[in-house]
Write a protein that holds these residues in place. Structure first.
Motif, mmCIF file in Angstrom:
data_model
loop_
_atom_site.group_PDB
_atom_site.id
_atom_site.type_symbol
_atom_site.label_atom_id
_atom_site.label_comp_id
_atom_site.label_asym_id
_atom_site.label_seq_id
_atom_site.Cartn_x
_atom_site.Cartn_y
_atom_site.Cartn_z
ATOM 1 N N PHE A 128 -45.908 -19.442 40.782
ATOM 2 C CA PHE A 128 -45.548 -19.262 39.379
ATOM 3 C C PHE A 128 -46.009 -17.904 38.853
ATOM 4 O O PHE A 128 -45.367 -17.302 38.001
ATOM 5 N N TYR A 129 -47.122 -17.403 39.346
ATOM 6 C CA TYR A 129 -47.695 -16.142 38.883
ATOM 7 C C TYR A 129 -47.108 -14.930 39.604
ATOM 8 O O TYR A 129 -47.254 -13.811 39.143
ATOM 9 N N ALA A 130 -46.486 -15.142 40.739
ATOM 10 C CA ALA A 130 -45.900 -14.049 41.531
ATOM 11 C C ALA A 130 -44.466 -13.807 41.072
ATOM 12 O O ALA A 130 -43.509 -13.991 41.809
ATOM 13 N N ARG A 131 -44.334 -13.394 39.839
ATOM 14 C CA ARG A 131 -43.039 -13.126 39.225
ATOM 15 C C ARG A 131 -43.067 -11.745 38.583
ATOM 16 O O ARG A 131 -44.103 -11.312 38.070
ATOM 17 N N SER A 132 -41.936 -11.111 38.558
ATOM 18 C CA SER A 132 -41.879 -9.770 37.982
ATOM 19 C C SER A 132 -42.222 -9.761 36.497
ATOM 20 O O SER A 132 -42.659 -8.745 35.968
ATOM 21 N N SER A 133 -42.054 -10.873 35.817
ATOM 22 C CA SER A 133 -42.289 -10.909 34.376
ATOM 23 C C SER A 133 -43.646 -11.486 33.976
ATOM 24 O O SER A 133 -44.034 -11.358 32.813
ATOM 25 N N TYR A 134 -44.376 -12.078 34.908
ATOM 26 C CA TYR A 134 -45.636 -12.729 34.513
ATOM 27 C C TYR A 134 -46.706 -11.684 34.213
ATOM 28 O O TYR A 134 -46.914 -10.751 34.971
ATOM 29 N N ARG A 135 -47.392 -11.885 33.115
ATOM 30 C CA ARG A 135 -48.466 -10.969 32.739
ATOM 31 C C ARG A 135 -49.779 -11.721 32.605
ATOM 32 O O ARG A 135 -49.862 -12.790 32.029
ATOM 33 N N GLY A 136 -50.804 -11.124 33.166
ATOM 34 C CA GLY A 136 -52.150 -11.642 33.022
ATOM 35 C C GLY A 136 -53.016 -10.586 32.359
ATOM 36 O O GLY A 136 -52.520 -9.528 31.952
ATOM 37 N N TYR A 137 -54.312 -10.856 32.256
ATOM 38 C CA TYR A 137 -55.204 -9.897 31.630
ATOM 39 C C TYR A 137 -56.608 -10.045 32.188
ATOM 40 O O TYR A 137 -56.973 -11.069 32.762
ATOM 41 N N GLY A 138 -57.377 -8.991 32.038
ATOM 42 C CA GLY A 138 -58.763 -8.997 32.470
ATOM 43 C C GLY A 138 -59.587 -8.050 31.618
ATOM 44 O O GLY A 138 -59.046 -7.157 30.956
ATOM 45 N N LEU A 139 -60.890 -8.255 31.644
ATOM 46 C CA LEU A 139 -61.791 -7.345 30.949
ATOM 47 C C LEU A 139 -61.846 -6.023 31.706
ATOM 48 O O LEU A 139 -61.961 -6.036 32.939
ATOM 49 N N PRO A 140 -61.778 -4.896 31.028
ATOM 50 C CA PRO A 140 -61.796 -3.609 31.719
ATOM 51 C C PRO A 140 -63.051 -3.400 32.567
ATOM 52 O O PRO A 140 -63.023 -2.690 33.560
ATOM 53 N N SER A 141 -64.140 -4.045 32.186
ATOM 54 C CA SER A 141 -65.389 -3.897 32.933
ATOM 55 C C SER A 141 -65.487 -4.871 34.102
ATOM 56 O O SER A 141 -66.395 -4.770 34.915
ATOM 57 N N GLY A 142 -64.530 -5.806 34.187
ATOM 58 C CA GLY A 142 -64.589 -6.822 35.235
ATOM 59 C C GLY A 142 -63.909 -6.371 36.515
ATOM 60 O O GLY A 142 -62.799 -5.860 36.492
ATOM 61 N N GLY A 143 -64.574 -6.548 37.629
ATOM 62 C CA GLY A 143 -64.010 -6.214 38.933
ATOM 63 C C GLY A 143 -63.773 -7.475 39.725
ATOM 64 O O GLY A 143 -64.501 -7.768 40.671
ATOM 65 N N ALA A 144 -62.802 -8.253 39.362
ATOM 66 C CA ALA A 144 -62.550 -9.542 39.990
ATOM 67 C C ALA A 144 -62.180 -9.386 41.467
ATOM 68 O O ALA A 144 -61.611 -8.382 41.880
ATOM 69 N N TYR A 145 -62.492 -10.386 42.250
ATOM 70 C CA TYR A 145 -62.258 -10.394 43.698
ATOM 71 C C TYR A 145 -60.777 -10.301 44.069
ATOM 72 O O TYR A 145 -60.444 -9.978 45.195
ATOM 73 N N ASN A 146 -59.881 -10.551 43.143
ATOM 74 C CA ASN A 146 -58.452 -10.575 43.453
ATOM 75 C C ASN A 146 -57.646 -9.554 42.651
ATOM 76 O O ASN A 146 -56.445 -9.694 42.501
ATOM 77 N N VAL A 147 -58.311 -8.522 42.148
ATOM 78 C CA VAL A 147 -57.641 -7.506 41.336
ATOM 79 C C VAL A 147 -57.809 -6.123 41.970
ATOM 80 O O VAL A 147 -58.917 -5.752 42.366
ATOM 81 N N GLY A 148 -56.724 -5.400 42.057
ATOM 82 C CA GLY A 148 -56.733 -4.042 42.570
ATOM 83 C C GLY A 148 -55.893 -3.151 41.684
ATOM 84 O O GLY A 148 -55.740 -3.425 40.494
ATOM 85 N N PHE A 149 -55.310 -2.108 42.247
ATOM 86 C CA PHE A 149 -54.469 -1.229 41.438
ATOM 87 C C PHE A 149 -53.494 -0.468 42.312
ATOM 88 O O PHE A 149 -53.645 -0.394 43.515
ATOM 89 N N ARG A 150 -52.499 0.069 41.650
ATOM 90 C CA ARG A 150 -51.484 0.917 42.273
ATOM 91 C C ARG A 150 -51.375 2.154 41.382
ATOM 92 O O ARG A 150 -51.053 2.045 40.209
ATOM 93 N N ALA A 151 -51.663 3.295 41.938
ATOM 94 C CA ALA A 151 -51.626 4.519 41.143
ATOM 95 C C ALA A 151 -50.194 5.000 40.953
ATOM 96 O O ALA A 151 -49.328 4.779 41.804
ATOM 97 N N ALA A 152 -49.960 5.642 39.840
ATOM 98 C CA ALA A 152 -48.670 6.249 39.528
ATOM 99 C C ALA A 152 -48.907 7.725 39.241
ATOM 100 O O ALA A 152 -50.031 8.143 38.984
ATOM 101 N N ARG A 153 -47.852 8.501 39.315
ATOM 102 C CA ARG A 153 -47.971 9.913 38.944
ATOM 103 C C ARG A 153 -46.719 10.346 38.227
ATOM 104 O O ARG A 153 -45.657 9.770 38.394
ATOM 105 N N ASN A 154 -46.861 11.353 37.429
ATOM 106 C CA ASN A 154 -45.705 11.928 36.755
ATOM 107 C C ASN A 154 -44.985 12.854 37.721
ATOM 108 O O ASN A 154 -45.633 13.503 38.551
ATOM 109 N N PRO A 155 -43.654 12.935 37.626
ATOM 110 C CA PRO A 155 -42.916 13.831 38.550
ATOM 111 C C PRO A 155 -43.283 15.285 38.339
ATOM 112 O O PRO A 155 -43.797 15.691 37.367
#
Length: 155
Positions: A128-155
């Motif tokens: 249910f959570y693995a959908r293009s439209s699903y949004r979750g949230y977290g505290l900016p200071s929290g480093g949860a075991y299941n959260v990472g990131f994908r960097a973007a750049r401007n052209p």
């Protein structure tokens, strides 16, 4: 234990220095969803609305064996991008808040907010959570075991 697995257990705050040093940024929530959908309008970037197809796209609770996996082990989306769904939640640059009720093009969320947006679901959440439209949230200071990131750049 593998350079091919996603970055995880990092807080939104933790990655700000990395982004600054590399000249990259986090995608906005709308940029992330656009990249995930890759031209589709369905919950899954394979064009399907059927939950039984999630296993071909994402590592999630039913198939992950309770861990992350090397990136690229599931089907890429139409842009050739892997693991937009599942494996780890991905931080976005936007603060988490309600969507505007008016039509918008490339909206951004609040710049300051108690929580930050995470998208994509993870290895320990259901389909249910693995959908293009699903949004979750977290505290900016929290480093949860299941959260990472994908960097973007401007052209």
């Amino acid at each position: 234990d593998s350079p091919d697995r996603p970055v995880e257990q990092v807080s939104w705050n933790d990655i700000q220095n990395f982004l600054s040093v590399t000249g990259t940024r986090l995608p906005t929530e709308s940029e992330w969803e656009y990249a995930c959908r890759a031209g589709t309008q369905t919950p899954f970037y394979n064009g399907s609305t059927d939950d039984s197809t999630v296993g071909t796209l994402a590592w999630y609770a039913s198939n992950s064996e309770s861990r992350t996996h090397a990136v690229g082990g599931k089907a890429a989306n139409g842009f050739g991008v892997y693991d937009m769904l599942g494996n780890v939640w991905e931080w976005g640059s936007d603060g988490y808040g309600p969507y505007s009720s008016s039509a918008q093009t490339n909206p951004t969320g609040p710049t300051t907010a108690t929580f930050r947006v995470i998208r994509g679901g993870s290895w320990d959440y259901g389909s249910f959570y693995a959908r293009s439209s699903y949004r979750g949230y977290g505290l900016p200071s929290g480093g949860a075991y299941n959260v990472g990131f994908r960097a973007a750049r401007n052209p």
